[in-house]
Design a protein around this motif. Structure first.
Motif, PDB file in Angstrom:
ATOM      1  N   ASN A 161       0.838  -1.206   0.000  1.00 34.21           N
ATOM      2  CA  ASN A 161       0.000   0.000   0.000  1.00 34.21           C
ATOM      3  C   ASN A 161       0.869   1.252   0.000  1.00 34.21           C
ATOM      4  O   ASN A 161       0.549   2.240  -0.665  1.00 34.21           O
ATOM      5  N   GLU A 162       1.974   1.206   0.728  1.00 38.17           N
ATOM      6  CA  GLU A 162       2.901   2.342   0.766  1.00 38.17           C
ATOM      7  C   GLU A 162       3.556   2.557  -0.601  1.00 38.17           C
ATOM      8  O   GLU A 162       3.747   3.695  -1.036  1.00 38.17           O
ATOM      9  N   VAL A 163       3.896   1.458  -1.277  1.00 35.28           N
ATOM     10  CA  VAL A 163       4.470   1.551  -2.622  1.00 35.28           C
ATOM     11  C   VAL A 163       3.479   2.206  -3.576  1.00 35.28           C
ATOM     12  O   VAL A 163       3.820   3.112  -4.346  1.00 35.28           O
ATOM     13  N   ARG A 164       2.230   1.760  -3.514  1.00 37.44           N
ATOM     14  CA  ARG A 164       1.201   2.308  -4.392  1.00 37.44           C
ATOM     15  C   ARG A 164       0.965   3.787  -4.096  1.00 37.44           C
ATOM     16  O   ARG A 164       0.762   4.588  -5.011  1.00 37.44           O
ATOM     17  N   GLN A 165       0.995   4.146  -2.825  1.00 30.91           N
ATOM     18  CA  GLN A 165       0.822   5.546  -2.444  1.00 30.91           C
ATOM     19  C   GLN A 165       1.976   6.402  -2.971  1.00 30.91           C
ATOM     20  O   GLN A 165       1.782   7.499  -3.480  1.00 30.91           O
ATOM     21  N   TYR A 166       3.188   5.879  -2.862  1.00 31.97           N
ATOM     22  CA  TYR A 166       4.372   6.578  -3.375  1.00 31.97           C
ATOM     23  C   TYR A 166       4.242   6.795  -4.887  1.00 31.97           C
ATOM     24  O   TYR A 166       4.517   7.882  -5.408  1.00 31.97           O
ATOM     25  N   ALA A 167       3.833   5.732  -5.598  1.00 30.94           N
ATOM     26  CA  ALA A 167       3.673   5.820  -7.052  1.00 30.94           C
ATOM     27  C   ALA A 167       2.635   6.869  -7.429  1.00 30.94           C
ATOM     28  O   ALA A 167       2.827   7.665  -8.361  1.00 30.94           O
ATOM     29  N   LEU A 168       1.528   6.881  -6.674  1.00 27.99           N
ATOM     30  CA  LEU A 168       0.440   7.817  -6.958  1.00 27.99           C
ATOM     31  C   LEU A 168       0.867   9.254  -6.697  1.00 27.99           C
ATOM     32  O   LEU A 168       0.654  10.149  -7.530  1.00 27.99           O
TER      33      LEU A 168
END
Length: 289
Positions: A161-168
């Motif tokens: 979830n943190e990776v996806r948030q960073y990407a977003l």
């Protein structure tokens, strides 16, 4: 322990809680690795699993394959769907069935599978236009190219979830964000997982290098390039969802593959037109047995 080490331990440790593939899938992987496997051999392997047999016959009769005559045997289904394709679909069904009902995932597994079907469909179209000799071989790695995302989502929910948030937040591709935070991306993880399960190099290597196709061994470079561009075109067509905040492909990918802008637009429009067939494909392959 760093996140990368934890990931590697799960994948490489013999006694981990990764899903164990059924015997029929082990036999299919061996069949995919053996150039002497015949249609009869493959039909015999699949027929030991009644649920898989019924799904594949139903899929062969779907609008996706547009058959005029009814398909009523697994041998005929293999000829309609394609020798290599039927292996990939069977593998994908088994792997996906082990995670579809998992709650709290950062990625929508159903949307990811539809995306995979879209990429496999687009990859076949690109192969037909640029390198017909690999058309039969491209479907499987294209369908399974994002398998690493499944492992990230299931076993590292909070961290992914943190990776996806960073990407977003940073408008960066998911594989880039994975490498920043995990020091390992889903393409590399897919290859590790496939190696554990004894997949052949013809499936592993195009998956491993689909975000860095020019680093692929020369024998598999064109396949990796095709999957890279097909991934981009499928995202542009908004077919399923890969978790990426932005569609991305490598620089000059169309030129390197040998395709022009109008052909790319044609494939995007074709994917949009095929949405009902792709969704039916998804429904059949993910139905509860």
């Amino acid at each position: 322990m760093e996140i990368k080490e934890r990931i590697l331990e799960i994948v490489q440790k013999r006694e981990s809680d990764l899903p164990t593939l059924p015997d029929v899938v082990d036999n299919l992987i061996r069949a995919a690795s053996d150039e002497n496997t015949t249609t009869e051999d493959l039909a015999k392997i699949i027929s030991h699993d009644l649920g898989m047999t019924n799904k594949l016959i139903k899929l062969a009769n779907s609008v996706y394959y547009a058959q005029r005559n009814k398909v009523d045997t697994i041998k005929r289904a293999i000829s309609v769907i394609g020798f290599d394709e039927i292996i990939g679909i069977a593998l994908g069904m088994e792997i996906l069935s082990s995670v579809l009902d998992t709650s709290g995932l950062s990625l929508d597994m159903k949307a990811l599978w539809i995306h995979g079907i879209g990429v496999a469909t687009a990859s076949k179209q690109l192969a037909k236009k640029t390198n017909p000799g690999i058309t039969g071989k491209i479907f499987v790695p294209a369908l399974l190219h994002d398998m690493g995302k499944v492992i990230f989502s299931v076993y590292f929910k909070r961290e992914y979830n943190e990776v996806r948030q960073y990407a977003l937040e940073n408008r960066r591709p998911l594989y880039f964000s994975e490498n920043i935070l995990f020091k390992l991306d889903h393409a590399a993880l897919s290859a590790l997982l496939m190696t554990r399960w004894n997949f052949p190099a013809s499936i592993i290597l195009p998956c491993r290098f689909h975000h860095a196709p020019e680093s692929a061994p020369i024998q598999y470079r064109h396949q990796a390039l095709i999957i890279n561009l097909a991934d981009y075109l499928t995202q542009k067509a908004q077919m399923g969802h890969s978790g990426n905040p932005i569609p991305v492909t490598i620089k000059n990918a169309p030129k390197k593959i040998g395709i022009n802008e109008s052909a790319m637009i044609q494939i995007i429009e074709s994917l949009k037109a095929k949405e009902p067939q792709i969704k039916e494909f998804f429904k059949i392959t993910t139905a509860v047995r």
